[in-house]
Design an enzyme around this catalytic site. Structure first.
Site, PDB file in Angstrom:
ATOM      1  CE  LYS A 178     -12.018-129.209 -30.019  1.00  0.00           C
ATOM      2  NZ  LYS A 178     -12.081-128.398 -28.808  1.00  0.00           N
ATOM      3  CE  LYS A 180     -19.087-124.395 -27.704  1.00  0.00           C
ATOM      4  NZ  LYS A 180     -18.062-123.983 -26.773  1.00  0.00           N
ATOM      5  CE  LYS A 214     -18.724-133.194 -29.862  1.00  0.00           C
ATOM      6  NZ  LYS A 214     -17.504-132.875 -29.118  1.00  0.00           N
TER       7      LYS A 214
HETATM    8  P1  TYM Z   1     -16.696-127.433 -24.294  1.00  0.00           P
HETATM    9  O1  TYM Z   1     -16.596-125.955 -24.064  1.00  0.00           O
HETATM   10  O2  TYM Z   1     -16.418-127.968 -25.627  1.00  0.00           O
HETATM   11  O3  TYM Z   1     -18.134-127.913 -23.883  1.00  0.00           O
HETATM   12  C1  TYM Z   1     -18.719-127.556 -22.638  1.00  0.00           C
HETATM   13  C2  TYM Z   1     -19.463-128.746 -22.064  1.00  0.00           C
HETATM   14  O4  TYM Z   1     -20.485-129.158 -22.970  1.00  0.00           O
HETATM   15  C3  TYM Z   1     -20.402-130.564 -23.156  1.00  0.00           C
HETATM   16  N1  TYM Z   1     -20.857-130.895 -24.530  1.00  0.00           N
HETATM   17  C4  TYM Z   1     -21.804-131.794 -24.795  1.00  0.00           C
HETATM   18  N2  TYM Z   1     -22.537-132.595 -23.984  1.00  0.00           N
HETATM   19  C5  TYM Z   1     -23.433-133.421 -24.569  1.00  0.00           C
HETATM   20  N3  TYM Z   1     -23.633-133.464 -25.917  1.00  0.00           N
HETATM   21  C6  TYM Z   1     -22.918-132.685 -26.770  1.00  0.00           C
HETATM   22  N4  TYM Z   1     -23.133-132.721 -28.088  1.00  0.00           N
HETATM   23  C7  TYM Z   1     -21.950-131.805 -26.211  1.00  0.00           C
HETATM   24  N5  TYM Z   1     -21.077-130.907 -26.735  1.00  0.00           N
HETATM   25  C8  TYM Z   1     -20.418-130.358 -25.690  1.00  0.00           C
HETATM   26  C9  TYM Z   1     -18.924-130.874 -22.979  1.00  0.00           C
HETATM   27  O5  TYM Z   1     -18.726-132.240 -22.673  1.00  0.00           O
HETATM   28  C10 TYM Z   1     -18.566-129.967 -21.829  1.00  0.00           C
HETATM   29  O6  TYM Z   1     -18.909-130.557 -20.591  1.00  0.00           O
HETATM   30  N6  TYM Z   1     -12.558-129.354 -22.346  1.00  0.00           N
HETATM   31  C11 TYM Z   1     -13.843-128.755 -22.002  1.00  0.00           C
HETATM   32  C12 TYM Z   1     -13.722-127.524 -21.152  1.00  0.00           C
HETATM   33  C13 TYM Z   1     -12.909-127.656 -19.918  1.00  0.00           C
HETATM   34  C14 TYM Z   1     -13.258-128.380 -18.748  1.00  0.00           C
HETATM   35  C15 TYM Z   1     -12.193-128.183 -17.835  1.00  0.00           C
HETATM   36  C16 TYM Z   1     -14.367-129.146 -18.407  1.00  0.00           C
HETATM   37  C17 TYM Z   1     -11.681-127.096 -19.679  1.00  0.00           C
HETATM   38  N7  TYM Z   1     -11.271-127.406 -18.439  1.00  0.00           N
HETATM   39  C18 TYM Z   1     -12.208-128.773 -16.568  1.00  0.00           C
HETATM   40  C19 TYM Z   1     -14.369-129.731 -17.121  1.00  0.00           C
HETATM   41  C20 TYM Z   1     -13.307-129.534 -16.232  1.00  0.00           C
HETATM   42  C21 TYM Z   1     -14.539-128.378 -23.288  1.00  0.00           C
HETATM   43  O7  TYM Z   1     -13.923-128.158 -24.292  1.00  0.00           O
HETATM   44  O8  TYM Z   1     -15.834-128.217 -23.183  1.00  0.00           O
END
Ligand code: TYM
Length: 354
Positions: A115, A220, A217
């Site tokens: 990032k 977004k 992957k």
């Molecule tokens: P974020 O907002 O980027 O994504 C949300 C969730 O979607 C999953 N994800 C995917 N799973 C499978 N294939 C993909 N291509 C894909 N893209 C996204 C992510 O793994 C996530 O589960 N850091 C986290 C948010 C967060 C969090 C937490 C999660 C903050 N605090 C505490 C769990 C526990 C994030 O950026 O997810």
């Protein structure tokens, strides 16, 4: 030997449209876990500031993720749905974790490297400390299970490292404060205040890949909208994107072994399996030997069948923002009470005067 009370926690950032990766890797699992678990699901708005500080539409993004949770089937009464900034204890514990985590640990975080890009000096300090806040999100509830996509695995390993270091460094303090329980980590007995979280990454689509490139992957931030199916896409758009998805010229294999070296085929079969609540093996039992010209229309039909009711419900919910806000307020209140109990104990453990 004790055991921590099972609790599921996960979060989703309010940035950009949700796509099939978010749905299959995370939200669909959130829904399934509600049946047998106490669950807390969070819209992590503080995390959204890490890559981009100013968001013109922060409030509507928060509401839209909340609407996606509700439309997918998350029950905010039996469980908790809230936005992170409503519970300042996350940020408070994150500060303490900033002092627990080592710079060397943070330097290994691949998501930060991705990032931050080439000009790391210009990345925010928040982006660097992001995983420490994520550990606080989870551990401020002393949650034990975290459903996420595979891309979050390293962050959950760091969460375990932070919990372990806190437990070891403060072990005597934890005892003195009359807190914590005896657990074993590996073979080591530890008097622990924070649990060692278990990531829940399994399933047929832990990493949904781009429809345009099976080695990247689904994300977004991909400039091509054709690379992903968004949760709010209409039936026609879903159909167009899947029909245009990259594939190879061969028929589908009958065994998962035959998907090796065929990332696009593997991805589409995984998506089908996750949407149908089946294994990839079962999907290949039905479609082995078939061409993509047969498989893709079946996938379109399934994706539309699953996603259309969700997007329709999201639209309905989004038309009544006051209702969404009241759900977040109620969830925030209940989350705050739980988080404050932990922080109160953490302040005792550390020795802050109250
Ligand atoms: P974020 O907002 O980027 O994504 C949300 C969730 O979607 C999953 N994800 C995917 N799973 C499978 N294939 C993909 N291509 C894909 N893209 C996204 C992510 O793994 C996530 O589960 N850091 C986290 C948010 C967060 C969090 C937490 C999660 C903050 N605090 C505490 C769990 C526990 C994030 O950026 O997810």
């Amino acid at each position: 030997m004790g055991e921590f009370k099972p609790l599921v926690f996960s979060g989703v950032q309010p940035t950009g449209n949700l796509h099939l990766g978010n749905y299959l890797g995370a939200i669909r699992k959130f829904v399934a876990l509600q049946e047998n678990n106490d669950c807390i699901y969070c819209v992590v708005d503080l995390h959204a500031l890490t890559a981009q500080l100013v968001h013109e539409d922060m409030a509507s993004q928060i509401r839209s993720i909340t609407a996606a949770f509700l439309a997918s089937g998350i029950d905010p009464k039996s469980h908790i749905v809230f936005n992170q900034s409503a519970v300042p204890q996350h940020a408070e514990l994150a500060w303490i974790f900033n002092c627990v985590a080592r710079i060397g640990w943070m330097n290994r975080m691949t998501q930060f490297k991705d990032k931050a890009g080439k000009d790391r000096e210009q990345a925010s300090l928040g982006l660097y400390a992001y995983p420490s806040l994520m550990a606080a999100d989870i551990l401020v509830y002393r949650a034990t299970h975290v459903p996420v996509g595979e891309d979050q695995k390293q962050h959950l390993e760091l969460t375990r490292d932070i919990a372990m270091k806190f437990n070891l460094d403060f072990m005597e303090h934890i005892r003195r404060a009359g807190q914590g329980i005896d657990i074993t980590v590996g073979d080591e007995p530890v008097h622990a205040y924070f649990p060692m979280v278990e990531p829940l990454i399994d399933g047929p689509a832990p990493r949904v890949m781009s429809l345009k490139d099976g080695t990247k992957k689904m994300s977004k931030s991909d400039p091509s909208d054709l690379s992903r199916v968004n949760l709010m896409d209409d039936a026609e758009t879903i159909s167009k994107k899947i029909r245009k998805a990259k594939t190879d010229p061969d028929a589908l294999p009958s065994e998962t072994e035959g998907l090796k070296g065929r990332p696009e085929a593997d991805n589409l079969v995984g998506i089908f399996a996750a949407l149908a609540d089946k294994s990839k093996e079962d999907v290949l039992k039905d479609f082995g030997g078939q061409q993509f010209s047969v498989f893709k229309p079946a996938l379109v039909e399934l994706a539309v069948e699953v996603l259309s009711p969700i997007s329709a419900e999201m639209r309905k919910l989004m038309a009544d923002p006051a209702h969404i806000d009241s759900i977040l307020r109620d969830g925030g209140e209940r989350a705050r009470a739980r988080a404050e109990k932990t922080m109160n104990e953490v302040r005792d453990i550390i020795g802050f005067v109250k």
